[in-house]
Design an enzyme around this catalytic site. Structure first.
Site, short mmCIF file in Angstrom:
data_model
loop_
_atom_site.label_atom_id
_atom_site.label_comp_id
_atom_site.label_asym_id
_atom_site.label_seq_id
_atom_site.Cartn_x
_atom_site.Cartn_y
_atom_site.Cartn_z
N ASN A 193 0.83 -1.21 0.00
CA ASN A 193 0.00 0.00 0.00
C ASN A 193 0.86 1.25 0.00
O ASN A 193 1.94 1.29 0.62
CB ASN A 193 -1.02 0.00 1.14
CG ASN A 193 -0.43 -0.15 2.52
OD1 ASN A 193 0.63 -0.75 2.69
ND2 ASN A 193 -1.12 0.38 3.52
N GLU A 244 0.40 5.22 0.59
CA GLU A 244 -0.50 6.27 1.09
C GLU A 244 -0.05 7.65 0.64
O GLU A 244 0.99 7.80 -0.02
CB GLU A 244 -0.60 6.16 2.62
CG GLU A 244 -1.21 4.83 3.05
CD GLU A 244 -1.46 4.72 4.54
OE1 GLU A 244 -0.96 5.58 5.30
OE2 GLU A 244 -2.15 3.77 4.94
N CYS A 278 -4.36 0.84 -2.17
CA CYS A 278 -4.18 -0.43 -1.46
C CYS A 278 -3.15 -1.32 -2.18
O CYS A 278 -2.97 -1.22 -3.40
CB CYS A 278 -5.49 -1.20 -1.40
SG CYS A 278 -6.78 -0.42 -0.42
N GLU A 296 -3.30 -4.41 -2.97
CA GLU A 296 -3.87 -5.28 -4.01
C GLU A 296 -3.96 -4.58 -5.35
O GLU A 296 -3.64 -5.17 -6.39
CB GLU A 296 -5.27 -5.76 -3.59
CG GLU A 296 -5.29 -6.64 -2.35
CD GLU A 296 -5.49 -5.87 -1.06
OE1 GLU A 296 -4.98 -4.72 -0.96
OE2 GLU A 296 -6.13 -6.40 -0.14
N CYS A 349 -10.49 -4.69 1.00
CA CYS A 349 -11.55 -3.68 1.01
C CYS A 349 -12.46 -3.85 -0.21
O CYS A 349 -12.15 -4.57 -1.16
CB CYS A 349 -10.94 -2.28 1.03
SG CYS A 349 -10.46 -1.65 -0.59
N CYS A 384 -11.01 -2.96 -3.71
CA CYS A 384 -10.10 -4.00 -4.21
C CYS A 384 -10.88 -5.23 -4.67
O CYS A 384 -10.53 -5.86 -5.68
CB CYS A 384 -9.07 -4.37 -3.15
SG CYS A 384 -7.85 -3.05 -2.91
N1 THU Z 1 -5.22 -1.53 2.80
C1 THU Z 1 -4.69 -2.32 1.82
O1 THU Z 1 -3.67 -1.99 1.21
N2 THU Z 1 -5.30 -3.50 1.57
C2 THU Z 1 -6.36 -4.00 2.25
O2 THU Z 1 -6.83 -5.10 1.94
C3 THU Z 1 -6.96 -3.24 3.35
C4 THU Z 1 -6.43 -1.86 3.53
C5 THU Z 1 -4.54 -0.27 3.13
C6 THU Z 1 -5.23 0.99 2.77
C7 THU Z 1 -4.58 1.97 3.74
O3 THU Z 1 -3.33 2.36 3.22
C8 THU Z 1 -4.33 1.12 4.97
O4 THU Z 1 -4.34 -0.23 4.52
C9 THU Z 1 -5.35 1.29 6.08
O5 THU Z 1 -6.63 1.18 5.60
#
Ligand code: THU
Length: 162
Positions: free
Chosen positions: A62, A64, A73, A75, A112, A115
């Site tokens: 991920n 940010e 994310c 994925e 999420c 994704c």
């Molecule tokens: N996140 C992912 O990368 N994948 C997931 O399956 C769930 C959430 C990330 C998004 C954000 O950067 C952090 O996790 C918290 O939500």
């Protein structure tokens, strides 16, 4: 009135030691990829690893941003990387793990909704199942045979007449 029912079957492993070797290798790569995450805002480091139809193993994490909605994310970073590096090569299996710096990481991650939507469309285009391996850094591992099962009644291209 008719009541419909949706159910699906998935495998729950007690740990990575029980997994078939190829799945254990992929999960290990996803766990390592949590170290590549850029997640200074959530402190929730997610790593993903994909096995492609051409035998390549690639990873993502991920990423940010100070403008929170701009974050991506792991994925979807990985799906984009796969499309960029190996266009039109199917993703066979994706493993996802996480390291929550503010808490534990002993239960499987749950992707999420956005994704799930992206993964489901990729699977539909591939015309073959996209398997998911979901885990924390330790603990139980879920193996889900088709990502579309995580998004019943999904919106898809057929609504757009495609
Ligand atoms: N996140 C992912 O990368 N994948 C997931 O399956 C769930 C959430 C990330 C998004 C954000 O950067 C952090 O996790 C918290 O939500």
């Amino acid at each position: 009135m008719k009541r419909e029912n949706f159910q699906f079957t998935y495998d729950v492993y007690e740990g990575e030691g029980e997994l078939p070797r190829a799945d254990a290798v992929l999960l290990a790569a996803a766990r390592r990829a949590t170290g590549d995450a850029y997640a200074p805002y959530s402190n929730f480091l997610v790593g993903a690893a994909a096995m492609l139809a051409n035998g390549q193993l690639i990873t993502g994490s991920n990423q940010e941003n100070a403008s929170f909605p701009a974050g991506i994310c792991a994925e979807r970073v990985l799906l984009s990387a796969a499309a960029a590096l190996y266009p039109r090569v199917n993703v066979i299996t994706m493993a996802v793990s996480y390291n929550n710096l503010l808490g534990g990481s002993t239960s499987p991650i749950s992707p999420c909704g956005i994704c799930r939507q992206s993964l489901t469309e990729r699977e539909a285009n591939a015309k073959q199942p996209l398997r998911l391996i979901l885990a924390g850094l330790s603990g139980k591992v879920y193996v889900i045979p088709s990502v579309s099962w995580l998004l019943p009644l999904a919106f898809n291209s057929s609504f757009l007449g495609k």
